[in-house]
Each structure stands twice: as C-alpha cells, then as structure tokens.
Design a protein around this motif. Structure first.
Motif, PDB file in Angstrom:
ATOM      1  N   VAL A 181       0.849  -1.202   0.000  1.00  0.00           N
ATOM      2  CA  VAL A 181       0.000   0.000   0.000  1.00  0.00           C
ATOM      3  C   VAL A 181       0.882   1.248   0.000  1.00  0.00           C
ATOM      4  O   VAL A 181       1.660   1.479   0.936  1.00  0.00           O
ATOM      5  N   HIS A 182       0.751   2.044  -1.052  1.00  0.00           N
ATOM      6  CA  HIS A 182       1.478   3.310  -1.132  1.00  0.00           C
ATOM      7  C   HIS A 182       0.537   4.473  -0.884  1.00  0.00           C
ATOM      8  O   HIS A 182      -0.668   4.372  -1.111  1.00  0.00           O
ATOM      9  N   ASP A 183       1.106   5.574  -0.434  1.00  0.00           N
ATOM     10  CA  ASP A 183       0.367   6.836  -0.287  1.00  0.00           C
ATOM     11  C   ASP A 183       0.842   7.692  -1.467  1.00  0.00           C
ATOM     12  O   ASP A 183       2.013   8.068  -1.540  1.00  0.00           O
ATOM     13  N   ILE A 184      -0.065   7.934  -2.408  1.00  0.00           N
ATOM     14  CA  ILE A 184       0.336   8.726  -3.586  1.00  0.00           C
ATOM     15  C   ILE A 184      -0.501  10.002  -3.639  1.00  0.00           C
ATOM     16  O   ILE A 184      -1.732   9.961  -3.515  1.00  0.00           O
ATOM     17  N   SER A 185       0.185  11.125  -3.800  1.00  0.00           N
ATOM     18  CA  SER A 185      -0.495  12.422  -3.720  1.00  0.00           C
ATOM     19  C   SER A 185       0.081  13.415  -4.729  1.00  0.00           C
ATOM     20  O   SER A 185       1.145  13.165  -5.306  1.00  0.00           O
ATOM     21  N   ASN A 186      -0.609  14.544  -4.883  1.00  0.00           N
ATOM     22  CA  ASN A 186      -0.043  15.647  -5.678  1.00  0.00           C
ATOM     23  C   ASN A 186       1.204  16.138  -4.955  1.00  0.00           C
ATOM     24  O   ASN A 186       1.216  16.192  -3.725  1.00  0.00           O
ATOM     25  N   LYS A 187       2.237  16.504  -5.723  1.00  0.00           N
ATOM     26  CA  LYS A 187       3.476  16.957  -5.063  1.00  0.00           C
ATOM     27  C   LYS A 187       3.470  18.472  -4.889  1.00  0.00           C
ATOM     28  O   LYS A 187       3.715  18.987  -3.810  1.00  0.00           O
ATOM     29  N   ARG A 188       3.181  19.190  -5.954  1.00  0.00           N
ATOM     30  CA  ARG A 188       3.298  20.652  -5.827  1.00  0.00           C
ATOM     31  C   ARG A 188       1.982  21.240  -5.300  1.00  0.00           C
ATOM     32  O   ARG A 188       0.895  20.739  -5.581  1.00  0.00           O
ATOM     33  N   ARG A 189       2.120  22.322  -4.576  1.00  0.00           N
ATOM     34  CA  ARG A 189       0.945  22.957  -3.982  1.00  0.00           C
ATOM     35  C   ARG A 189       0.915  24.460  -4.273  1.00  0.00           C
ATOM     36  O   ARG A 189       0.047  25.177  -3.832  1.00  0.00           O
ATOM     37  N   MET A 190       1.918  24.928  -4.983  1.00  0.00           N
ATOM     38  CA  MET A 190       2.086  26.364  -5.210  1.00  0.00           C
ATOM     39  C   MET A 190       2.057  26.690  -6.684  1.00  0.00           C
ATOM     40  O   MET A 190       2.541  25.889  -7.503  1.00  0.00           O
ATOM     41  N   GLY A 191       1.499  27.868  -7.017  1.00  0.00           N
ATOM     42  CA  GLY A 191       1.510  28.292  -8.413  1.00  0.00           C
ATOM     43  C   GLY A 191       0.331  27.725  -9.179  1.00  0.00           C
ATOM     44  O   GLY A 191       0.254  27.846 -10.398  1.00  0.00           O
ATOM     45  N   LEU A 192      -0.582  27.082  -8.464  1.00  0.00           N
ATOM     46  CA  LEU A 192      -1.806  26.570  -9.083  1.00  0.00           C
ATOM     47  C   LEU A 192      -2.930  26.698  -8.050  1.00  0.00           C
ATOM     48  O   LEU A 192      -2.658  26.887  -6.858  1.00  0.00           O
ATOM     49  N   THR A 193      -4.175  26.644  -8.507  1.00  0.00           N
ATOM     50  CA  THR A 193      -5.285  26.790  -7.551  1.00  0.00           C
ATOM     51  C   THR A 193      -5.541  25.450  -6.853  1.00  0.00           C
ATOM     52  O   THR A 193      -5.032  24.413  -7.286  1.00  0.00           O
ATOM     53  N   GLU A 194      -6.395  25.500  -5.840  1.00  0.00           N
ATOM     54  CA  GLU A 194      -6.765  24.285  -5.114  1.00  0.00           C
ATOM     55  C   GLU A 194      -7.386  23.284  -6.092  1.00  0.00           C
ATOM     56  O   GLU A 194      -7.058  22.091  -6.092  1.00  0.00           O
ATOM     57  N   TYR A 195      -8.279  23.812  -6.937  1.00  0.00           N
ATOM     58  CA  TYR A 195      -8.972  22.958  -7.911  1.00  0.00           C
ATOM     59  C   TYR A 195      -7.951  22.286  -8.844  1.00  0.00           C
ATOM     60  O   TYR A 195      -8.036  21.085  -9.108  1.00  0.00           O
ATOM     61  N   GLU A 196      -6.987  23.082  -9.297  1.00  0.00           N
ATOM     62  CA  GLU A 196      -5.969  22.521 -10.208  1.00  0.00           C
ATOM     63  C   GLU A 196      -5.085  21.475  -9.515  1.00  0.00           C
ATOM     64  O   GLU A 196      -4.665  20.496 -10.141  1.00  0.00           O
ATOM     65  N   ALA A 197      -4.825  21.700  -8.224  1.00  0.00           N
ATOM     66  CA  ALA A 197      -4.005  20.715  -7.481  1.00  0.00           C
ATOM     67  C   ALA A 197      -4.762  19.382  -7.389  1.00  0.00           C
ATOM     68  O   ALA A 197      -4.174  18.306  -7.562  1.00  0.00           O
ATOM     69  N   ILE A 198      -6.068  19.464  -7.119  1.00  0.00           N
ATOM     70  CA  ILE A 198      -6.875  18.239  -7.024  1.00  0.00           C
ATOM     71  C   ILE A 198      -6.940  17.559  -8.396  1.00  0.00           C
ATOM     72  O   ILE A 198      -6.821  16.336  -8.517  1.00  0.00           O
TER      73      ILE A 198
END
Ligand code: ADP
Ligand code: CIR
Length: 387
Positions: free
Chosen positions: A353-370
C-alpha cells in the motif's frame, strides 16, 4: 557547543534548550549573530557539506549563499539561518531539509528558500505570485476506483496558520495554550456534518493515541525532522485532534502547522472527500483568521506546503507497478505525484500500500491541485491495468 555530536535525536533537544538563550543574546546585541554562534554554524555547515545528503537543502545551500545569509536575523523573532536549516543538517536523509521558523524567514533567507521552493513546486519562481484561492467543486471528479479494486482510502488535507501567531519554533508555551483554546472553541461551534469534539494530546491514554496513529487519524510522535526544527517544544501541551461524529473530518491542532484540516474516508470518491474538506475550511475560516501572503499564498512552516497547502492522497495497491518501482516512480514524476509509504512521509509501504499524492501545492489553484492528483492517479491505475 551548538549541535551535539551524540546523534540526530539530540538536535531537537539542543534546539529546545538553547533557543531562548540565543534569542535573548541577539536581542541584546542588536540582532547580530555573535561570533561563537557563527563559528559553530560554520563548523556544522562544513560537516553537512561533506555529507552525501540528497536533500534540496544540500543541493542549493552553496558556500556563497551560506556566507550571504549566515549573519542575518529576522526582525520580529531574531531567527537565524541555523533555525531554518538545523533540521536538514541534523537529518541528512531529509528530502527537503528546511523550515521557516517565522514568516519573515521566507524573505530574509529568500536566497535559500526561493530555489528550494522553485524546485519543489516545479517552477514557482521568486518573481511568481501564487494565484487567488479557487476551490471549484468536487462534483467534477468521479470516483477514481468505482469497483474498489485498487484504492483503500482517500484523504485531502490543507494546512493553515492563524493570524497574529508565529510558527512553532517561536511560539511560547502560553501562546500554544491560547491557540489551542481559540481553535478548540471555534471547532466546537461547527455544525451539521462538522459537529464533533476535540481531544487534547496531553493526558491522552497511550494505547488510544497509538490506535489513532495506526488508524491514520492522528499525527505521529517524535518526528526527528520536526524536533530538530524546533517544532516539538512543550509537547504534548497545546496539541490535539478534533473529530466529527463520522470520523471522516478531522483537524490537527498545533502539530507541524497551527491547523491541519483533513477529510478522509475508505474508497476512491475523491470529489466527495474534497467537497467535505472545502466545507470544513470555509466553516472554520469564518471563526478564525488564516495567515495568507500576497505572493506565497497560505503560510505554512514547511515551504513544501505553501500556496494551496493541499495534499490529496490515496492509499493505493498497484501490485504490478509495485514490482517495477522505477516505472512507478517515472510515472509519478510525469504526473507530478509524490509516492510515500503507508504511514506517511519517511515510512515504508506495508502490504504493497502506497500513499500517492499531488506533489506541488504552489503556483496553481486548489482545484488545479486536485485535478493534477486526479489525472495522475487515473493514469497510474490505467498503467497498472495495462501492465
Ligand atoms: P501529511 O503531511 O499530509 O499530514 P503524513 O505523510 O504525515 O501526511 O501522513 C499523515 C497520516 O495520514 C499518516 O498516518 C498517513 O498514513 C495518513 N494518510 C495519508 N494519506 C492517506 C490516505 N489516502 N488514506 C488514509 N490515510 C492516509
Ligand atoms: C524532509 O525534508 O524530508 C522533511 N523535513 C519533510 C519535508 C516535507 N514534508 C512535509 O512538510 N510534511
């Protein structure tokens, strides 16, 4: 001696014992870094420069930048470069290795924060400005795994700092207590699906604490990276966790950030999890003022969390890709995803079981990160099916 040689875990202890002494000393000397501190900083830097650390700190903290920053202090808290880099120097296995003891550090020590931010957040330059918040709607995201074949659970979190309070290393014990009281009152006034109760860490039964950690609800204890960054002072005082009734909405108080807002549940319904987080942030934002910077977005202790501070993750089993770690990592890089172990950062993947997530959180909106996480996870599942 500034950083004792006995081992990494001692670094946090050192920080805790000496920080107030350092701060008082600087204040007396008009915010100058005294010679002894400077000499010790130099010595530790030399030692660190000779390690094979793969951290972003090691890569970007050239002698030139070190020399430029070593005598600076922040205006309000007299934080030094050492406060920022102690964690990375004590823990050469850090991925990043730097924290901002106070918000001013991002500017005063910009020569080291900026390149690290740019690399971590994939091209967010020092001249860039983080966009305004835009959450959009979770309704746009279908269930990532409708047949429950791959995804164990989905989690979306964001971090917030409270206006008027510095980050962990500069908080007094009194401020921890004050913040906990404020947040606890605000959380207890939430209604509807967010109605719930707060459990302080101080006095919590050890067995219950471990169960909450094992169930992925509660933050772990004794994180050596945070400890060396000066973020574990007065532990467990001022820390705690809030749960709604269904235990699918949680808030961490005074762990790495003042506030971590978390929505999580079994399965792959990213849209539903995201919508619940948005509702929770908006409800809490009506009761507490969050710190936001014009350029950096929401302010957090670790530069990896600036901007949206959003980390949307799945706990996922991809047995075929798991046999080809290189391919999994290549795909993750292509889709700007980060792969962590089952118990979070710096942990192993148990039972595949891996935990995989978005890496960057800056320079894009919340919606774009999701959306970035959504599209990447879809691609990984497709690659697993075609493998
Ligand atoms: P963060 O920086 O987001 O707080 P950590 O890596 O410290 O993340 O993980 C915190 C906790 O959240 C850990 O127990 C981790 O296993 C858990 N977690 C993360 N993603 C998920 C998920 N999708 N489902 C269940 N638990 C999760
Ligand atoms: C490291 O550098 O590996 C740790 N200081 C963690 C960095 C990023 N993770 C985080 O903020 N949770």
């Amino acid at each position: 001696m500034l950083i004792p040689p006995q081992g990494r875990l001692r670094c946090g202890v050192f920080f805790r014992q000496t920080q107030s002494v350092i701060v008082r000393h600087y204040a007396k000397k008009g915010k100058e870094v005294d010679k002894a501190t400077l000499a010790e900083m130099e010595k530790q830097y030399q030692k660190f420069a000779n390690t094979s650390s793969k951290s972003l700190l090691k890569k970007h903290l050239t002698k030139e930048i070190f020399d430029k920053l070593k005598t600076r202090t922040t205006p309000s808290f007299n934080s030094t470069l050492l406060h920022c880099i102690n964690s990375g120097m004590c823990n050469p296995d850090s991925g990043v290795g730097i924290y901002a003891p106070d918000a001013e550090s991002y500017k005063v020590f910009g020569a080291i924060f900026d390149p690290i931010i740019e690399e971590y957040h994939r091209g967010f330059k020092k001249t860039d400005k983080h966009p305004e918040s835009c959450y959009g709607s979770g309704k746009d995201f279908a269930n990532l795994d409708p047949d429950n074949a791959f995804i164990v659970s989905t989690r979306v979190r964001c971090g917030r700092s409270v206006q008027g309070y510095p980050f962990n290393p500069c908080l007094t014990e009194q401020q921890y207590a004050e913040l906990e009281y404020k947040l606890c009152s605000a959380l207890h006034s939430l209604e509807g699906e967010y109605y719930g109760s707060y459990m302080p860490l101080a006095g919590m039964d050890k067995q219950m604490q471990q169960k909450l950690i094992d169930d992925h609800f509660l933050f772990k204890e004794g994180d050596r990276f945070l400890e060396a960054a000066g973020a574990s002072r007065f532990w467990p005082n001022g820390r705690g966790i809030f749960f709604n009734k269904k235990r699918n909405f949680l808030v961490w108080v005074n762990e790495e950030d003042h506030i971590r807002i978390i929505s999580m549940e079994k399965g792959g319904d990213l849209g539903r999890v995201y919508d619940r987080m948005i509702g929770g942030v908006e409800a809490l934002g009506k009761k507490v003022k969050f710190s936001r910077d014009e350029r950096l977005g929401f302010l957090t202790f670790c530069p990896t969390n600036l901007g949206t501070s959003i980390r949307a993750s799945v706990h996922i089993k991809l047995p075929k890709l798991n046999e080809n770690k290189e391919k999994m990592q290549k795909l993750a890089d292509k889709y700007h995803l980060q792969v962590r172990g089952t118990s979070g950062e710096h942990s192993e993947a148990k039972g595949g079981v891996h935990d995989i997530s978005n890496k960057r959180r800056m320079g894009l909106t919340e919606y774009e990160a999701i959306k970035e996480m959504h599209d990447g996870i879809k691609a990984l599942i497709k690659a697993e099916c075609n493998a």
